[in-house]
Design a protein around this motif. Structure first.
Motif, PDB file in Angstrom:
ATOM      1  N   GLN A  87     -43.808 -14.079  30.961  1.00  0.00           N
ATOM      2  CA  GLN A  87     -44.045 -13.282  32.162  1.00  0.00           C
ATOM      3  C   GLN A  87     -45.445 -13.572  32.704  1.00  0.00           C
ATOM      4  O   GLN A  87     -46.421 -13.584  31.957  1.00  0.00           O
ATOM      5  CB  GLN A  87     -43.911 -11.792  31.834  1.00  0.00           C
ATOM      6  N   GLN A  88     -45.557 -13.780  34.014  1.00  0.00           N
ATOM      7  CA  GLN A  88     -46.854 -13.994  34.636  1.00  0.00           C
ATOM      8  C   GLN A  88     -47.507 -12.653  34.936  1.00  0.00           C
ATOM      9  O   GLN A  88     -46.822 -11.678  35.268  1.00  0.00           O
ATOM     10  CB  GLN A  88     -46.699 -14.803  35.915  1.00  0.00           C
ATOM     11  N   TYR A  89     -48.843 -12.601  34.813  1.00  0.00           N
ATOM     12  CA  TYR A  89     -49.564 -11.353  35.042  1.00  0.00           C
ATOM     13  C   TYR A  89     -50.852 -11.617  35.806  1.00  0.00           C
ATOM     14  O   TYR A  89     -51.299 -12.750  35.945  1.00  0.00           O
ATOM     15  CB  TYR A  89     -49.886 -10.645  33.714  1.00  0.00           C
ATOM     16  N   THR A  90     -51.435 -10.524  36.306  1.00  0.00           N
ATOM     17  CA  THR A  90     -52.757 -10.532  36.922  1.00  0.00           C
ATOM     18  C   THR A  90     -53.596  -9.481  36.201  1.00  0.00           C
ATOM     19  O   THR A  90     -53.161  -8.347  36.033  1.00  0.00           O
ATOM     20  CB  THR A  90     -52.674 -10.203  38.423  1.00  0.00           C
ATOM     21  N   LYS A  91     -54.791  -9.868  35.769  1.00  0.00           N
ATOM     22  CA  LYS A  91     -55.707  -8.958  35.079  1.00  0.00           C
ATOM     23  C   LYS A  91     -56.648  -8.359  36.117  1.00  0.00           C
ATOM     24  O   LYS A  91     -57.304  -9.086  36.858  1.00  0.00           O
ATOM     25  CB  LYS A  91     -56.481  -9.718  34.016  1.00  0.00           C
ATOM     26  N   LEU A  92     -56.710  -7.010  36.180  1.00  0.00           N
ATOM     27  CA  LEU A  92     -57.500  -6.306  37.188  1.00  0.00           C
ATOM     28  C   LEU A  92     -58.581  -5.455  36.532  1.00  0.00           C
ATOM     29  O   LEU A  92     -58.370  -4.886  35.458  1.00  0.00           O
ATOM     30  CB  LEU A  92     -56.614  -5.385  38.023  1.00  0.00           C
ATOM     31  N   LEU A  93     -59.721  -5.353  37.207  1.00  0.00           N
ATOM     32  CA  LEU A  93     -60.791  -4.430  36.832  1.00  0.00           C
ATOM     33  C   LEU A  93     -60.868  -3.376  37.923  1.00  0.00           C
ATOM     34  O   LEU A  93     -61.026  -3.706  39.104  1.00  0.00           O
ATOM     35  CB  LEU A  93     -62.130  -5.165  36.713  1.00  0.00           C
TER      36      LEU A  93
END
Length: 99
Positions: A87-93
């Motif tokens: 699964q592709q993801y985006t890491k957010l702050l």
């Protein structure tokens, strides 16, 4: 202060300076993104969303999760199928919560 917002048909409970993983977003890394579908901030509820509320996040990186192995087996049929999925993801702050 905390907020609950939606993205990718999922809900996330966040506070400032939290790091979260969401489904992949089309934006570039180090770009600031604002989510306006805020369901709740502290004790204020929306119907269904709060007006003039947003969660400001910065995209840290994009990536793929560890591979999941999927097996499909039918007994006495000499049938075995193996598949994998990442699964592709985006890491957010989370930078700020504006209410």
């Amino acid at each position: 202060m905390f907020a609950i917002f939606t993205t990718g048909n999922k809900q996330y409970k966040v506070q400032p300076n939290d790091v979260i993983y969401v489904d992949k977003l089309p934006n570039k890394e180090n770009e600031e993104i604002k989510f306006d579908k805020v369901l709740m901030v502290d004790d204020k509820f929306g119907t269904p969303y709060l007006k003039d509320a947003e969660v400001v996040c910065e995209i840290i990186k994009h990536g793929k999760q560890k591979k999941l192995r999927i097996y499909k087996f039918k007994s006495q049929k000499h049938h075995l199928k193996r598949m994998g999925h990442r699964q592709q993801y985006t890491k957010l702050l989370v930078k700020a919560i504006n209410a």
